[in-house]
Design a protein around this motif. Structure first.
Motif, PDB file in Angstrom:
ATOM      1  N   ASN A   1     110.253  17.885  14.141  1.00 27.63           N
ATOM      2  CA  ASN A   1     110.142  16.675  14.962  1.00 27.63           C
ATOM      3  C   ASN A   1     110.974  15.537  14.373  1.00 27.63           C
ATOM      4  O   ASN A   1     111.647  14.813  15.101  1.00 27.63           O
ATOM      5  N   ALA A   2     110.915  15.400  13.051  1.00 25.38           N
ATOM      6  CA  ALA A   2     111.698  14.350  12.384  1.00 25.38           C
ATOM      7  C   ALA A   2     113.197  14.597  12.576  1.00 25.38           C
ATOM      8  O   ALA A   2     113.965  13.671  12.836  1.00 25.38           O
ATOM      9  N   CYS A   3     113.609  15.851  12.475  1.00 28.76           N
ATOM     10  CA  CYS A   3     115.026  16.189  12.640  1.00 28.76           C
ATOM     11  C   CYS A   3     115.485  15.949  14.076  1.00 28.76           C
ATOM     12  O   CYS A   3     116.584  15.448  14.302  1.00 28.76           O
ATOM     13  N   TYR A   4     114.647  16.305  15.040  1.00 31.18           N
ATOM     14  CA  TYR A   4     114.993  16.051  16.443  1.00 31.18           C
ATOM     15  C   TYR A   4     115.088  14.552  16.704  1.00 31.18           C
ATOM     16  O   TYR A   4     115.881  14.106  17.523  1.00 31.18           O
ATOM     17  N   GLY A   5     114.276  13.767  16.006  1.00 29.54           N
ATOM     18  CA  GLY A   5     114.266  12.328  16.213  1.00 29.54           C
ATOM     19  C   GLY A   5     115.417  11.582  15.565  1.00 29.54           C
ATOM     20  O   GLY A   5     115.666  10.417  15.884  1.00 29.54           O
ATOM     21  N   LYS A   6     116.124  12.236  14.660  1.00 28.11           N
ATOM     22  CA  LYS A   6     117.252  11.600  13.967  1.00 28.11           C
ATOM     23  C   LYS A   6     118.486  11.560  14.856  1.00 28.11           C
ATOM     24  O   LYS A   6     118.709  12.433  15.685  1.00 28.11           O
ATOM     25  N   HIS A   7     119.295  10.543  14.635  1.00 24.32           N
ATOM     26  CA  HIS A   7     120.599  10.446  15.289  1.00 24.32           C
ATOM     27  C   HIS A   7     121.590  11.258  14.463  1.00 24.32           C
ATOM     28  O   HIS A   7     121.790  10.977  13.285  1.00 24.32           O
TER      29      HIS A   7
END
Length: 119
Positions: free
Chosen positions: A84-90
């Motif tokens: 989830n954190a990786c998907y949320g990163k630009h």
């Protein structure tokens, strides 16, 4: 893949070499004349989706190893938080033309990966 920047700070990134054109239907080479072959923003989003989807599939198939600090990702919830954190990163693409030629790029990347494997 590198996990440091030129100043040795933590900076995970991947180098990819791509051509500036491709083959047409008659198998003749066509060079892209203006701009880059692939748009950077689209490439970043597509790469992020494919990479993270592939990691999820590998985890679901039991094909990932979790060593050292990554051992906590054996837990499904911890792993999902990471995704989830990786998907949320630009995710950023830095696309550049090699003004010094393809051989210079290959020598540079080859030196980086040779020194990586020596450590």
């Amino acid at each position: 893949m590198h996990t440091w920047g030129s100043n040795l700070s933590y900076h995970p990134h991947i180098h990819v070499v791509s051509t500036g054109g491709g083959l047409d239907t008659d198998r003749n080479w066509r060079q892209k004349k203006d701009g880059f072959f692939l748009p950077g923003k689209s490439l970043a989003g597509l790469f992020k989706g494919k990479l993270l989807s592939g990691l999820k599939a590998l985890r679901d198939a039991g094909k990932l190893c979790y060593e050292g600090n990554a051992a906590r990702y054996r837990n499904h919830y911890e792993y999902q938080e990471l995704l989830n954190a990786c998907y949320g990163k630009h995710w950023v693409t830095d696309i550049r033309e090699s003004f010094a030629g393809a051989e210079t790029v290959m020598n540079y990347l080859g030196a980086l990966y040779t020194s990586d494997s020596d450590q």
